[in-house]
Write a protein that holds these residues in place. Structure first.
Motif, PDB file in Angstrom:
ATOM      1  N   ASN A  28       0.840  -1.202  -0.021  1.00 41.03           N
ATOM      2  CA  ASN A  28       0.174   0.027   0.089  1.00 41.03           C
ATOM      3  C   ASN A  28       0.956   1.307   0.027  1.00 41.03           C
ATOM      4  OD1 ASN A  28       0.900   0.306   2.663  1.00 41.03           O
ATOM      5  ND2 ASN A  28      -0.778  -0.503   3.568  1.00 41.03           N
ATOM      6  N   VAL A  29       0.156   2.547   0.041  1.00 43.51           N
ATOM      7  CA  VAL A  29       0.913   3.966  -0.004  1.00 43.51           C
ATOM      8  C   VAL A  29       1.826   3.933   0.940  1.00 43.51           C
ATOM      9  CG1 VAL A  29       0.628   6.171  -0.447  1.00 43.51           C
ATOM     10  CG2 VAL A  29      -0.873   4.789  -1.517  1.00 43.51           C
ATOM     11  N   GLU A  30       1.536   3.811   2.357  1.00 42.12           N
ATOM     12  CA  GLU A  30       2.354   3.894   3.366  1.00 42.12           C
ATOM     13  C   GLU A  30       3.359   2.977   3.337  1.00 42.12           C
ATOM     14  OE1 GLU A  30      -1.123   3.075   3.652  1.00 42.12           O
ATOM     15  OE2 GLU A  30      -1.740   5.119   3.934  1.00 42.12           O
ATOM     16  N   GLN A  31       3.262   1.586   3.079  1.00 42.42           N
ATOM     17  CA  GLN A  31       4.488   0.870   3.021  1.00 42.42           C
ATOM     18  C   GLN A  31       5.430   1.041   1.968  1.00 42.42           C
ATOM     19  OE1 GLN A  31       2.737  -3.183   2.648  1.00 42.42           O
ATOM     20  NE2 GLN A  31       2.215  -3.150   4.860  1.00 42.42           N
ATOM     21  N   ALA A  49      15.552  10.581   2.539  1.00 45.94           N
ATOM     22  CA  ALA A  49      14.438  10.279   2.867  1.00 45.94           C
ATOM     23  C   ALA A  49      13.214  10.728   2.116  1.00 45.94           C
ATOM     24  CB  ALA A  49      14.620  10.264   4.345  1.00 45.94           C
ATOM     25  N   VAL A  50      13.319  12.091   2.232  1.00 48.23           N
ATOM     26  CA  VAL A  50      12.422  12.942   1.238  1.00 48.23           C
ATOM     27  C   VAL A  50      12.188  12.402   0.025  1.00 48.23           C
ATOM     28  CG1 VAL A  50      11.425  15.304   0.761  1.00 48.23           C
ATOM     29  CG2 VAL A  50      12.724  14.837   2.992  1.00 48.23           C
ATOM     30  N   VAL A  51      13.038  12.262  -0.594  1.00 55.25           N
ATOM     31  CA  VAL A  51      13.032  12.016  -2.080  1.00 55.25           C
ATOM     32  C   VAL A  51      12.533  10.422  -2.145  1.00 55.25           C
ATOM     33  CG1 VAL A  51      14.459  11.624  -4.070  1.00 55.25           C
ATOM     34  CG2 VAL A  51      14.767  13.671  -2.826  1.00 55.25           C
ATOM     35  N   GLY A  52      13.156   9.708  -1.444  1.00 55.89           N
ATOM     36  CA  GLY A  52      12.685   8.113  -1.202  1.00 55.89           C
ATOM     37  C   GLY A  52      11.382   7.995  -0.790  1.00 55.89           C
ATOM     38  N   GLY A  53      10.648   8.926   0.017  1.00 50.91           N
ATOM     39  CA  GLY A  53       9.313   8.881   0.400  1.00 50.91           C
ATOM     40  C   GLY A  53       8.398   9.265  -0.798  1.00 50.91           C
ATOM     41  N   ALA A  54       8.980  10.411  -1.371  1.00 49.37           N
ATOM     42  CA  ALA A  54       8.077  10.712  -2.536  1.00 49.37           C
ATOM     43  C   ALA A  54       8.137   9.691  -3.785  1.00 49.37           C
ATOM     44  CB  ALA A  54       8.501  12.059  -3.185  1.00 49.37           C
ATOM     45  N   ALA A  55       9.161   9.106  -3.962  1.00 45.94           N
ATOM     46  CA  ALA A  55       9.288   8.080  -4.908  1.00 45.94           C
ATOM     47  C   ALA A  55       8.461   6.833  -4.664  1.00 45.94           C
ATOM     48  CB  ALA A  55      10.889   7.457  -5.051  1.00 45.94           C
ATOM     49  N   GLY A  56       8.527   6.342  -3.418  1.00 44.84           N
ATOM     50  CA  GLY A  56       7.546   5.468  -2.916  1.00 44.84           C
ATOM     51  C   GLY A  56       5.964   5.572  -3.127  1.00 44.84           C
ATOM     52  N   THR A  57       5.725   7.054  -2.950  1.00 44.23           N
ATOM     53  CA  THR A  57       4.416   7.241  -2.962  1.00 44.23           C
ATOM     54  C   THR A  57       3.856   7.336  -4.653  1.00 44.23           C
ATOM     55  OG1 THR A  57       4.278   8.536  -0.832  1.00 44.23           O
ATOM     56  CG2 THR A  57       2.592   9.347  -2.619  1.00 44.23           C
ATOM     57  N   ALA A  58       4.891   7.886  -5.441  1.00 44.18           N
ATOM     58  CA  ALA A  58       4.742   7.786  -6.886  1.00 44.18           C
ATOM     59  C   ALA A  58       4.495   6.468  -7.386  1.00 44.18           C
ATOM     60  CB  ALA A  58       5.630   8.692  -7.727  1.00 44.18           C
ATOM     61  N   VAL A  59       5.452   5.702  -7.031  1.00 43.56           N
ATOM     62  CA  VAL A  59       5.287   4.301  -7.481  1.00 43.56           C
ATOM     63  C   VAL A  59       3.828   3.847  -7.215  1.00 43.56           C
ATOM     64  CG1 VAL A  59       6.282   1.748  -7.223  1.00 43.56           C
ATOM     65  CG2 VAL A  59       7.656   4.002  -7.734  1.00 43.56           C
ATOM     66  N   SER A  60       3.679   3.946  -5.903  1.00 40.58           N
ATOM     67  CA  SER A  60       2.386   3.307  -5.476  1.00 40.58           C
ATOM     68  C   SER A  60       1.261   3.964  -6.213  1.00 40.58           C
ATOM     69  CB  SER A  60       2.099   3.649  -3.922  1.00 40.58           C
ATOM     70  OG  SER A  60       0.972   3.135  -3.615  1.00 40.58           O
TER      71      SER A  60
END
Length: 65
Positions: A28-31, A49-60
């Motif tokens: 899911n988005v959070e994971q 961390a900020v860029v990685g979190g944004a990338a994870g959200t975008a991928v999701s």
């Protein structure tokens, strides 16, 4: 270009690819955002961390649609 600079560029490309791949982990988005943030923090500290979190959200968002 010298060999050391080519190695640095190649290393940065591989690390970026690994970070995007790790950002896709999760169901899911959070994971995915958390996994991306952790991977980014390991690679580049707080900014990573900020860029990685944004990338994870975008991928999701891309995979869920």
């Amino acid at each position: 270009m010298t060999i050391p600079s080519i190695r640095k560029i190649a290393g940065a490309v591989m690390i970026s690819g690994a970070m995007v791949a790790l950002a896709a982990c999760g169901t899911n988005v959070e994971q995915r955002a958390a996994t991306g943030a952790i991977a980014g923090a390991v690679v580049a500290g707080p900014a990573g961390a900020v860029v990685g979190g944004a990338a994870g959200t975008a991928v999701s968002k891309a995979t869920d649609d």
